[in-house]
Scaffold this motif. Sequence first.
Motif, PDB file in Angstrom:
ATOM      1  N   UNK A  92       0.804  -1.221   0.000  1.00 21.40           N
ATOM      2  CA  UNK A  92       0.000   0.000   0.000  1.00 21.40           C
ATOM      3  C   UNK A  92       0.840   1.275   0.000  1.00 21.40           C
ATOM      4  N   UNK A  93       2.147   1.146   0.244  1.00 21.48           N
ATOM      5  CA  UNK A  93       3.049   2.289   0.157  1.00 21.48           C
ATOM      6  C   UNK A  93       3.876   2.190  -1.125  1.00 21.48           C
ATOM      7  N   UNK A  94       4.232   3.319  -1.699  1.00 25.48           N
ATOM      8  CA  UNK A  94       5.006   3.322  -2.933  1.00 25.48           C
ATOM      9  C   UNK A  94       6.487   3.040  -2.699  1.00 25.48           C
ATOM     10  N   UNK A  95       6.981   3.341  -1.506  1.00 21.90           N
ATOM     11  CA  UNK A  95       8.396   3.118  -1.191  1.00 21.90           C
ATOM     12  C   UNK A  95       8.556   3.064   0.322  1.00 21.90           C
ATOM     13  N   UNK A  96       9.638   2.423   0.776  1.00 18.67           N
ATOM     14  CA  UNK A  96       9.901   2.395   2.210  1.00 18.67           C
ATOM     15  C   UNK A  96      10.582   1.120   2.642  1.00 18.67           C
ATOM     16  N   UNK A  97      10.727   0.956   3.944  1.00 14.59           N
ATOM     17  CA  UNK A  97      11.408  -0.201   4.529  1.00 14.59           C
ATOM     18  C   UNK A  97      10.417  -1.354   4.680  1.00 14.59           C
ATOM     19  N   UNK A  98      10.092  -1.988   3.563  1.00 14.10           N
ATOM     20  CA  UNK A  98       9.125  -3.087   3.539  1.00 14.10           C
ATOM     21  C   UNK A  98       9.764  -4.269   2.812  1.00 14.10           C
ATOM     22  N   UNK A  99      10.690  -4.923   3.476  1.00 13.58           N
ATOM     23  CA  UNK A  99      11.476  -5.994   2.866  1.00 13.58           C
ATOM     24  C   UNK A  99      10.569  -7.076   2.277  1.00 13.58           C
ATOM     25  N   UNK A 100      10.844  -7.408   1.032  1.00 16.20           N
ATOM     26  CA  UNK A 100      10.110  -8.485   0.374  1.00 16.20           C
ATOM     27  C   UNK A 100       8.820  -8.060  -0.292  1.00 16.20           C
ATOM     28  N   UNK A 101       8.391  -6.821  -0.082  1.00 19.84           N
ATOM     29  CA  UNK A 101       7.142  -6.350  -0.667  1.00 19.84           C
ATOM     30  C   UNK A 101       7.383  -5.752  -2.052  1.00 19.84           C
ATOM     31  N   UNK A 102       6.296  -5.478  -2.768  1.00 15.35           N
ATOM     32  CA  UNK A 102       6.384  -4.955  -4.130  1.00 15.35           C
ATOM     33  C   UNK A 102       5.624  -3.644  -4.222  1.00 15.35           C
ATOM     34  N   UNK A 103       6.278  -2.624  -4.725  1.00 13.46           N
ATOM     35  CA  UNK A 103       5.696  -1.289  -4.838  1.00 13.46           C
ATOM     36  C   UNK A 103       4.793  -1.169  -6.053  1.00 13.46           C
ATOM     37  N   UNK A 104       3.623  -0.563  -5.852  1.00 14.32           N
ATOM     38  CA  UNK A 104       2.734  -0.293  -6.987  1.00 14.32           C
ATOM     39  C   UNK A 104       3.384   0.675  -7.963  1.00 14.32           C
TER      40      UNK A 104
END
Length: 269
Positions: A92-104
């Motif tokens: 749900x965030x475009x960028x940040x410290x979200x290891x393993x996630x995928x940015x829209x």
Amino acid sequence: MSTPSGGLPPGRPRRRIVGVSMKMYFSAGRTSSYVSSVLALLSAPDVPASLADIDIFIIPDHVTLSGVAHQVGTAASPLARSVLVGAQDCHWEDAGAFTGEVSAAVLAEVGCRLVELGHAERKRLFGETDKTAAEKAKAVVRNGMIPLVCVGELSRGEVSVAAEEVMVQVSSVLEAVGEEAEVVLAYEPVWAIGAAEPAPVEYVCEVVKKLRESKEVRGRNGITRVVYGGSAGPGLFEKLAGELDGLFLGRFAHEPGQFYQTLREVAEA
């Protein structure tokens, strides 16, 4: 095929839409081969003109998505090049410290046009909620893509009860994205996913009719299309065409010829 728009002129019917998700069934090589075969079928000299009147999407895994976008972008015909490439999820965030996630934002950058959200498997296996799907849908819309939001009741019962359960999921997403956003709702009764047969036609049509009659769906300025998923296969759409805008296919369409056959059925029904 024209690009889906955020709204419809008065009196213009909604475009039908049909597509397939590969979930985690395919290897990278099989994904490339599958997409090549589908694009070749769509580029053949004898392809029916009616296929230009529907929207077609393919949703590979995240690893192969950019490669699929390149395959589609360099396809031999305008019809094949207009296939919408989708993703199976995003953050749900475009960028940040979200290891393993995928940015829209990154998905949009590499050519993704549609993002599947809220699937029952993600709710069951990873604890996602209607609120999670709504926040992700906002990110998808914010980055110029179409959210394909999976909704459906857990067990079969009365149509009115099923519609109420589904409408809670729908309302959460539509409120989050606003009235102008294009949304595709994939109605997938959870009890029909992976079953030998799809949910009964009359049942599906009655639930979807109630969704369309709701003020949340009826009052929106953008497009809200509804497709059916859940053991969907050949011959089904002709029975659903009065209420549904298309199909969201799974394993049945993992063979290119069967996918192409269903595309034709949806276009010609």
